[in-house]
Scaffold this motif. Structure first.
Motif, mmCIF file in Angstrom:
data_model
loop_
_atom_site.group_PDB
_atom_site.id
_atom_site.type_symbol
_atom_site.label_atom_id
_atom_site.label_comp_id
_atom_site.label_asym_id
_atom_site.label_seq_id
_atom_site.Cartn_x
_atom_site.Cartn_y
_atom_site.Cartn_z
ATOM 1 N N SER A 4 0.787 -1.196 0.096
ATOM 2 C CA SER A 4 -0.101 -0.064 0.177
ATOM 3 C C SER A 4 0.958 1.325 -0.067
ATOM 4 C CB SER A 4 -0.963 -0.117 0.935
ATOM 5 O OG SER A 4 -0.168 -0.092 2.400
ATOM 6 N N GLU A 5 1.968 1.301 0.578
ATOM 7 C CA GLU A 5 3.016 2.303 0.679
ATOM 8 C C GLU A 5 3.340 2.704 -0.683
ATOM 9 O OE1 GLU A 5 5.553 2.831 4.361
ATOM 10 O OE2 GLU A 5 4.635 0.937 4.600
ATOM 11 N N LEU A 7 2.009 1.633 -3.362
ATOM 12 C CA LEU A 7 1.020 2.388 -4.202
ATOM 13 C C LEU A 7 0.697 3.585 -4.151
ATOM 14 C CD1 LEU A 7 -1.486 -0.645 -4.129
ATOM 15 C CD2 LEU A 7 -0.113 -0.226 -5.961
ATOM 16 N N VAL A 8 0.982 4.149 -3.020
ATOM 17 C CA VAL A 8 0.718 5.697 -2.549
ATOM 18 C C VAL A 8 1.967 6.298 -3.320
ATOM 19 C CG1 VAL A 8 1.010 7.272 -0.613
ATOM 20 C CG2 VAL A 8 -0.440 5.228 -0.500
ATOM 21 N N LYS A 9 3.105 5.890 -3.253
ATOM 22 C CA LYS A 9 4.398 6.592 -3.731
ATOM 23 C C LYS A 9 4.280 6.694 -5.245
ATOM 24 C CE LYS A 9 8.504 5.373 -0.852
ATOM 25 N NZ LYS A 9 9.636 4.783 -0.980
ATOM 26 N N LYS A 11 1.463 6.768 -6.920
ATOM 27 C CA LYS A 11 0.508 7.824 -7.229
ATOM 28 C C LYS A 11 0.761 9.273 -7.214
ATOM 29 C CE LYS A 11 -4.055 9.085 -5.132
ATOM 30 N NZ LYS A 11 -4.939 8.670 -3.999
ATOM 31 N N GLN A 12 1.625 9.332 -5.744
ATOM 32 C CA GLN A 12 2.131 10.554 -5.462
ATOM 33 C C GLN A 12 3.248 11.307 -6.493
ATOM 34 O OE1 GLN A 12 0.912 12.677 -3.522
ATOM 35 N NE2 GLN A 12 -0.779 11.369 -2.734
ATOM 36 N N GLU A 42 -3.368 0.271 -9.768
ATOM 37 C CA GLU A 42 -3.586 0.951 -8.664
ATOM 38 C C GLU A 42 -3.022 1.781 -7.838
ATOM 39 O OE1 GLU A 42 -4.740 -2.057 -5.591
ATOM 40 O OE2 GLU A 42 -5.559 -3.539 -7.248
ATOM 41 N N GLY A 43 -1.671 2.003 -8.678
ATOM 42 C CA GLY A 43 -0.833 3.062 -8.277
ATOM 43 C C GLY A 43 -0.752 4.220 -9.136
ATOM 44 N N GLY A 47 -3.274 8.278 -9.782
ATOM 45 C CA GLY A 47 -2.449 9.407 -9.968
ATOM 46 C C GLY A 47 -2.934 10.156 -11.300
#
Lengths: 220, 455
Positions: A4-5, A7-9, A11-12, A42-43, A47
């Motif tokens: 999950s981290e 994927l956030v990276k 996206k960001q 999902e990542g 974004g």
């Protein structure tokens, strides 16, 4: 680092237009054993969708939209070899052939649609501007396209959209493709008159129609 | 130093720096624009519609000058960048036309550069703005109606989209015929209006190919305005240069058309303002313009009445008119269509901003200008009347008026109403407005009086 981290990276990195960070996060995803398609869908994809929505509201502008597409592409370039290694077929939302019709040299609107389609997973063949009807036909047939997009920015060049549709009919291939029209002077009435399958007022709407069409095509 | 010659410009389209268009857009245009916006501290203020800050206007001009010097104009066909030195730009600005005479006989008119807060009456270039019409009869009727607007100094024509019932196609004999017939019909309409010498500025709006433009010029005079367009952002195509070469030999007055896009490569309002100055220089140096016709647009709503575009339009115009004597006209696009109350509010706002900022006016293109027969003389006349009514209103007062007018429509820009076609708003036989149309027009004149605009 958890999935999950990462994927956030991913996206960001797209939202922040940070190509270096996107490539690094894509490598982290591989190292962590994440399914590469998951990293994309999902990542990176969320974004891109955020930037696309912002552009739709003009909270960000064309350079940012192009920048996000480049970041997306750079990360996908890292992930694609892993997809191939796993023997998973390359993910595409569909195949689109798009261009500005004969006699019309406007490109910005068409380019935005190309960008948005690419970042939503379409394989896009951009034929450029001032494109003859026969070139649309040949490209659609050669690339086995799902969608053919016809852009016109002038009242005087709108009939060239009709020429393309007529040629597809004459050659007996009309029903093989979803023919979409767009451009400032184009209206739903005009699309109906010339027998187009769909009209999109904005680039975002065009992509949404294309995605809906492809999801229906896949289910049928 | 003399103004750089057109021949030298042509040389540079062949000998300038070779570059892909993508590189020009993304690696030159975008970062250079961002650089000068930061360097000259140009910042959009959402509470302001018509800035009243001479220092800001002059910084926008300096930013535009530096930006254009670094970026230049991209020639799409040769893939070369045409750049100029500061000295060359400075010489061209000095040598640029300060006044232009259009038209003949008693219909001859003089266009001059105005200044912000000027009490000088604006030049009103009124008409159809190239909007397409469905028949020859309507073409003549509209030209006559526009010609009969007393305050119209010059006319912008409709565009023919059919010849003998066949839809005009670019690069076809139909286009050539439409171009020729347009100028003939135009003369007929102007004669019926009793203004045979009235100048037109886009009589061959239906023509896109070189041959059609040359063919259409059979019916034009050197004293008409010969419109030369360019592509966003800061691009020129060889066919436009061909046109310029032709018109220069005829001695025609060149009206240089420029259209930066808010939301495109210019980015936001700051970018559009700075690019407007760069376009002024492009208009003088590349397009060889006797005057500039500027039309900043919102990339999505295809209008100039979005508050961010209005700010950019206003400060860009102030930057240009404070620092260049070459006349500027602005063509504001409305989001709403003819006879809609929203269209009247938008018109009042945009025209007030334009006139207070030192520009002249082209009016009026409504609802993106792309729907056949979606036009008519009442909304156009209204734009000219507002232009004359707001002369003398200074920028501070204009800002207050424009701000209040914006409140009436800005929430509807996304889904602006289409308005009425000519056939829905006028008696097609007599050309007179239908009672309901006349009522709306008179009503809106009263409404805007409450905002301080006495038409």
């Amino acid at each position: 680092m958890g999935e999950s981290e990462i994927l956030v990276k991913l996206k960001q990195a797209v939202i922040g237009l940070n190509q270096e960070a996107a490539v690094a996060a894509a490598k982290e995803a591989i190292a962590a054993g994440m399914a590469p398609l998951k990293a994309i869908e999902e990542g990176l994809q969320p974004g891109v969708e955020i930037i696309g929505d912002k552009f739709d509201k003009l909270e960000c502008f064309l350079p940012e939209l192009i920048g996000s597409a480049k970041v997306f592409r750079a990360a996908v370039d890292v992930l694609e070899p892993e997809i191939a290694k796993l023997g998973v077929s390359k993910h595409t939302s569909g195949i689109a052939v798009i261009g500005t019709v004969k006699g019309d040299i406007h490109k910005i609107g068409k380019d935005i649609v190309v960008l948005l389609l690419k970042t939503r997973g379409f394989e896009v063949h951009d034929l450029g501007e001032d494109v003859p009807a026969s070139e649309f036909l040949n490209a659609a047939e050669n690339f086995n396209a799902d969608i053919v997009g016809l852009s016109a920015l002038l009242n005087t060049t709108m009939p060239a959209q009709q020429d393309v549709i007529n040629l597809f009919k004459e050659q007996g291939v009309r029903e093989k493709y979803k023919l979409m029209v767009g451009g400032a002077p184009v209206t739903q009435e005009w699309a109906d008159e010339i027998g187009a399958d769909a009209y999109a007022k904005t680039a975002e709407e065009g992509v949404s129609i294309a995605l809906t069409y492809m999801s229906k095509k896949v289910t049928t | 130093m003399s103004k750089i010659s057109f021949m030298e410009v042509i040389d540079r389209t062949f000998e300038g720096q070779y570059m892909s268009q993508e590189k020009f857009d993304l690696e030159v245009f975008v970062p250079e624009l961002s650089k000068v916006i930061n360097k000259y501290k140009i910042q959009y203020d959402p509470d302001i519609h018509v800035p009243n800050d001479d220092d800001l206007a002059d910084r926008v001009f300096q930013a535009g000058l530096e930006f254009y010097q670094n970026v230049g104009t991209y020639c799409v066909d040769t893939e070369r960048v045409v750049r100029f030195t500061e000295a060359e730009i400075s010489a061209a600005l000095k040598a640029a036309a300060a006044e232009v005479y259009f038209g003949e006989g008693k219909d001859r008119r003089r266009l001059v550069g105005r200044k912000p807060d000027s009490s000088l009456s604006p030049f009103c270039f009124l008409g159809a703005g190239g909007v397409s019409v469905s028949s020859d009869e309507l073409f003549i009727k509209l030209v006559q109606a526009y010609g009969e607007i007393d305050i119209a100094d010059s006319l912008t024509m409709p565009s023919m989209i059919q010849v003998n019932g066949r839809r005009v196609r670019p690069n076809s004999p139909l286009e050539v015929m439409a171009a020729i017939y347009s100028t003939r019909l135009m003369r007929e309409g102007l004669t019926r209006a009793g203004r045979p010498g009235m100048p037109t500025m886009n009589a061959i709006a239906c023509a896109s190919s070189d041959i059609a433009k040359v063919a259409g010029s059979i019916g034009l005079r050197p004293t008409d305005g010969w419109m030369m367009g360019s592509t966003a952002e800061l691009k020129i195509e060889t066919p436009r240069l061909n046109e310029i070469a032709y018109v220069r030999e005829l001695g025609g007055r060149i009206v240089a058309e420029t259209t930066p896009l808010l939301g495109g490569y210019c980015g936001g309002p700051e970018g559009v303002a700075v690019a407007s100055v760069a376009y002024h220089l492009h208009a003088i140096m590349i397009l060889r313009g006797d005057c500039q016709l500027h039309a900043p647009l919102h990339i999505k709503h295809v209008c100039a009445t979005d508050p961010r575009v209005l700010w950019a339009l206003s400060i860009g115009a102030q930057a240009i008119t404070r620092n260049s004597h070459n006349p500027l006209m602005i063509s504001p696009f409305m989001a709403a269509g003819p006879m809609e109350e929203m269209c009247f509010f938008e018109t009042a706002a945009a025209v007030t901003a334009i006139i207070a900022s030192g520009s002249n006016l082209e009016g009026l293109i409504t609802h993106g200008g792309t729907t056949t027969d979606l036009l008519g003389p009442l909304t156009t006349q209204f734009s000219g009347e507002v232009a004359h009514a707001v002369v003398g209103i200074d920028r501070k007062e204009a800002d207050s008026i424009v701000g209040r007018l914006c409140e009436k429509y800005k929430g509807n820009l996304e889904n602006a109403p289409k308005g009425k076609t000519y056939q829905q708003a006028y008696d097609v036989k007599t050309g007179k407005p239908l009672p309901e149309s006349l009522h709306t027009y008179e009503h809106m004149k009263k409404v805007i009086a409450d905002y301080g605009i006495s038409v």
